[in-house]
Enzyme design. Structure first.
Site, short mmCIF file in Angstrom:
data_model
loop_
_atom_site.label_atom_id
_atom_site.label_comp_id
_atom_site.label_asym_id
_atom_site.label_seq_id
_atom_site.Cartn_x
_atom_site.Cartn_y
_atom_site.Cartn_z
CD GLU A 1 -2.69 -1.17 2.59
OE1 GLU A 1 -2.87 -0.08 3.17
OE2 GLU A 1 -3.21 -2.24 2.98
CG LEU A 2 5.18 3.03 -1.76
CD1 LEU A 2 5.83 3.26 -0.40
CD2 LEU A 2 6.22 2.60 -2.79
#
Length: 931
Positions: A809-810
């Site tokens: 989930e960068l």
């Protein structure tokens, strides 16, 4: 809050402003001129006595002296060459600070939402060689909050001629006091001002020039000047008022306001249908003035929401913005929204306070959002990469430079490590040994007590600082103790890193921080163990990080693990005569997974899909696979959104991650699930697993089985410890093809001891011991101010488990697109260069469709910003191309990234194109090319 203009506000003392670094200011639309125009635009000028023909009337000096000189006053009247727009000019003298100048209060003459152009003809005189800067600045004052400053424009001025300082500004809300002033030259230098013009092209439209007004206005009757025409209650009644509460509540502007009364639900409020007045794929800004009243509620959230009905009669609710409203004053709510599809109905409404509390609305404006010019890349003079900004870090001068925070006692001891902590050593390389001395903190009666140091004048804006130290605790601790390096930035707490200690050894503590708005005070301090526990601190390092130096190292590492030697071996008719023939190799796709989050509404926007398909090879759904989405009420299953998204990904050969089967944090569990007894909850969990994994068997390559187990324990608390492992076991039985992941946050940044790598490893091993088939490690990557060695250290530790690691989930966030792009590059390069990392998923990329503000790569209406350009450049760098000639053995050798390729051979008779794939491998790949 989304939708706020990106401005750089500087906090200073009201009466005695401190010196500011000009490089910290953002300058929208600056222009330069060689001299003053004879005819400065004076149309609708809001400056009184703009040309000083009335002396200094309406002008005030700011802690200095001033007077007006006419052109007939001899030499004093002709200090500069070039023409001027008037016969008089002001002289500001006795300046002892650069911020001292001439000011005028313009509060009553500025309208919210209007854009004003500023043009001032200025010069300098006095002891100056070369040039100096003159700045046009706004001072914004509100009762009960710090004074803010906004730079409008800046120009370089010498003693030879007049110059023009220009710029623009726009305020969504006008403060209680707004002052324009000119400042900037060095102390002792006189500031000369010939004329000032501040004009608004739409000012002749009177008050309708405020946000949302005029031809672009979406809301009809936005200030209730036509009563309640076009307004209605949403599940409640609405009424019109000129005052309430015996005259204590009156409109902030205009003559009336509306109230939503008899509210029985939080969603009850005031609404207006705007169908047909909003266009898809356009960004709109929203500004409302609101407050609350009654039912003994003094503060509550007020939210602006869109109700969108699709042509298929599906309802969508889009949260635009929210604000904490009070019963004391009007407050402004601001936000932005964009519609991807073509809805059949659109209604905007205000909601939020508890039932029984009235919601008051003074105005609501919606207009096509103004495009804010991006901030330039910050120019940082003398960054001093790797230089420690801590005074007396080695304690050569005892505790000089340090002070006790609280009534604890500081002394110096010896026996701490003589080497730098590993993460600092990785950034600094060769460094002098530490002294072995440490600060010993005794008599700690509060957890926050410890050694402190002021670093206000040493911190530079937009630089990323790495934090490092050795820490140890004394005896008497009751269980594990958290030790934290903290920063007090004005009144805000900033986490510089923390570590959990459960023994008497020295521990490394590491983290990072960055400051993007000029503070008036910055203090660093070390805190954390419980009261009565001694704290020992050694070798404190805070230094700016040279990211480019790290990038060079990472390029080399990526070359080793993401590339392979390739031998193209040509055969077939005519291959014996190919020696010397030209060969061109082009990589068409890198096989390293780089994907992004998307939502169902996004796929109605063809521009979004075009960018997605072109630049990502994996997808994850933001909400549409979560239990609260697929079964909002028990038995009411909703898989249509996920089905549509799966179909799109299959059409474009995009792999998908399943996020998530369960979410362990209680706040994310829907109410009907929480209302079940233990037996029914166990049945519901089993049904959820069966429904989801049977329906999508083979379609999701990964599943996050139970999200954020290090930060929540809802299912474990209700159903016992075994439930977590059983979730994994059942999921594996239902879909053996899917890799099952754990997934959590703050694993990689040193900010949270609950999810540090050591805790994560213990968690995974515990699941495996219970038989859970954990197949992958998810690191969410919602990170601030990433530092390569800090991130890499976490990856190294997790890598010992031998499981594939994904950043799932960068996202990174900065108000400056260039800095944000650099943050993103740090994370992508660290991932790409680490052998344990097998993929990266961005948590979105399109403005207004991300969970964090100032994190997007593409602006709302489709423009790729500087962050996006950095991302695309990096993807291009990770494609290998080669040119050359076939050798005498009929071969062509090159080294390239893993992925898909095309080779083009120019023979005397024809051009031949073949495709091939380079997979991972330690030995050279021999690719036979049959001609």
């Amino acid at each position: 809050m989304k939708g706020l203009p990106i401005c750089c506000f500087i906090s200073r003392q009201h009466k005695h402003p401190s010196k500011r670094s000009e490089e910290t200011m953002e300058n929208p639309q600056l222009m330069s001129n060689s001299g003053c125009s004879e005819n400065l635009n004076q149309a609708a000028n809001i400056i009184v006595n703009h040309d000083f023909s009335n002396g200094l009337h309406s002008w005030h000096t700011n802690c200095c002296n001033g007077f007006v000189v006419s052109a007939e006053c001899g030499d004093r009247g002709k200090p500069l060459s070039s023409s001027r727009s008037s016969g008089n000019y002001a002289v500001v003298t006795n300046r002892t600070k650069c911020w001292q100048g001439l000011e005028q209060d313009i509060t009553s003459r500025v309208l919210p939402g209007s854009t004003y152009s500023v043009s001032a003809c200025v010069g300098v005189s006095g002891p100056l060689s070369g040039s100096t800067d003159v700045l046009a600045t706004l001072k914004l004052e509100n009762h009960g909050s710090a004074t803010s400053y906004k730079l409008i424009g800046k120009t370089s001025v010498s003693k030879e001629k007049w110059e023009i300082v220009e710029g623009t500004f726009s305020l969504l809300a006008v403060p209680e006091r707004l002052v324009f002033y000119l400042e900037g030259p060095s102390p002792g230098v006189e500031l000369l001002i010939d004329s000032v013009v501040i004009s608004c092209p739409s000012s002749s439209k009177s008050e309708s020039a405020s946000i949302g007004a005029g031809d672009n206005d979406i809301i009809i009757n936005p200030k209730f000047e036509d009563g309640l025409n076009n307004w209605s209650g949403r599940g409640c009644k609405v009424a019109l008022h000129d005052s309430m509460a015996d005259g204590k509540i009156v409109p902030q502007s205009g003559k009336a306001f509306a109230s939503a009364t008899e509210r029985t639900q939080n969603w009850n409020g005031i609404q207006q249908e705007i169908t047909g007045r909003v266009q898809r794929k356009l960004a709109y800004s929203v500004a409302a003035v609101v407050r609350i009243y009654g039912n003994n509620v003094t503060t509550a959230t007020v939210q602006a929401t869109l109700w969108v009905q699709t042509p298929g009669c599906n309802d969508q609710y889009v949260g635009i913005a929210n604000v904490q409203a009070t019963d004391k004053d009007w407050v402004q709510l601001q936000g932005k929204f964009l519609l991807n599809g073509s809805p059949s109905k659109v209604v905007i409404y205000l909601e939020g306070p508890p039932p029984g509390t009235d919601l008051l609305v003074n105005s609501l404006f919606v207009k096509h959002a103004e495009k804010i010019p991006p901030s330039p890349a910050p120019v940082i003079e003398n960054p001093d990469f790797g230089v420690n900004i801590i005074t007396n870090s080695q304690l050569d001068d005892r505790t000089n430079g340090w002070f006790p925070l609280g009534n604890c006692n500081l002394s110096v001891g010896s026996g701490s490590p003589h080497i730098l902590p590993p993460m600092a050593r990785a950034s600094l390389g060769v460094h002098e040994p530490l002294s072995g001395r440490y600060i010993h903190v005794k008599n700690r009666t509060q957890t926050w007590m410890g050694p402190a140091q002021m670093i206000t004048d040493k911190v530079k804006l937009f630089l990323t600082y790495q934090v490092s130290a050795w820490v140890r605790i004394g005896s008497g601790a009751n269980g594990p103790q958290n030790v934290n390096v903290a920063l007090g930035v004005d009144n805000q707490w900033v986490n510089g890193g923390q570590v959990e200690i459960n023994d008497d050894r020295w521990h490394e503590i590491g983290g990072s921080f960055r400051i993007e708005k000029q503070p008036s005070k910055v203090m660093v301090y070390i805190q954390g163990p419980g009261a009565g526990v001694d704290l020992m601190v050694a070798g404190v390092q805070i230094f700016p990080v040279n990211r480019e130096a790290r990038f060079k190292y990472l390029r080399h590492q990526a070359d080793k693990i993401r590339k392979r030697d390739v031998v193209l071996k040509f055969s077939g008719a005519g291959s014996s005569s190919l020696s010397g023939t030209n060969v061109k190799v082009v990589q068409t796709q890198n096989s390293f997974p780089i994907g992004s989050c998307m939502s169902r509404t996004n796929i109605d926007n063809e521009d979004f899909i075009n960018f997605f398909v072109k630049n990502f090879n994996w997808a994850v759904f933001g909400n549409e696979l979560k239990w609260y989405w697929t079964e909002p009420q028990q038995g009411n299953l909703n898989y249509k959104d996920a089905d549509d998204m799966v179909a799109l990904c299959q059409k474009h050969n995009i792999e998908t991650r399943g996020h998530c089967i369960f979410w362990e944090v209680q706040a994310t569990v829907q109410q009907w699930v929480q209302a079940l007894n233990k037996d029914d909850l166990m049945k519901a969990v089993q049904n959820r697993l069966t429904d989801l994994l049977t329906r999508y068997k083979g379609k999701f390559k990964h599943y996050d089985v139970n999200n954020e187990m290090l930060h929540g324990s809802y299912y474990q608390d209700r159903l016992g410890k075994d439930i977590r492992a059983n979730m994994f076991k059942t999921a594996n039985q239902l879909d053996p093809s899917a890799t099952l992941f754990v997934n959590d946050y703050h694993v990689e940044d040193g900010c949270d001891t609950r999810s540090c790598p050591e805790r994560y490893i213990e968690h995974i091993l515990d699941l495996q011991e219970q038989g859970a088939p954990v197949g992958g490690i998810g690191i969410q990557g919602h990170i601030d101010n990433p530092v390569g060695p800090v991130v890499c250290t976490a990856l190294d530790k997790l890598g010992i488990l031998g499981l594939p690691i994904w950043f799932t989930e960068l996202d990174v966030s900065s108000i400056n697109e260039h800095v944000r792009g650099e943050d993103l590059e740090v994370m992508l390069r660290e991932a790409f260069a680490h052998p344990a990392v097998e993929g990266v998923m961005l948590w979105g990329f399109w403005e207004l469709f991300m969970s964090r503000d100032n994190a997007h790569l593409v602006n709302a209406e489709g423009d790729v910003n500087e962050t996006g350009k950095r991302f695309l450049a990096l993807k291009h760098e990770w494609l290998s191309h080669a040119r050359g000639q076939v050798d005498v053995q009929g071969q062509f050798n090159f080294r390239g990234f893993h992925g898909k390729y095309a080779v083009e051979i120019d023979t005397p008779s024809k051009k031949i194109v073949k495709t091939f794939v380079v997979d991972k491998g330690d030995t050279p790949l021999v690719v036979p090319v049959e001609l």
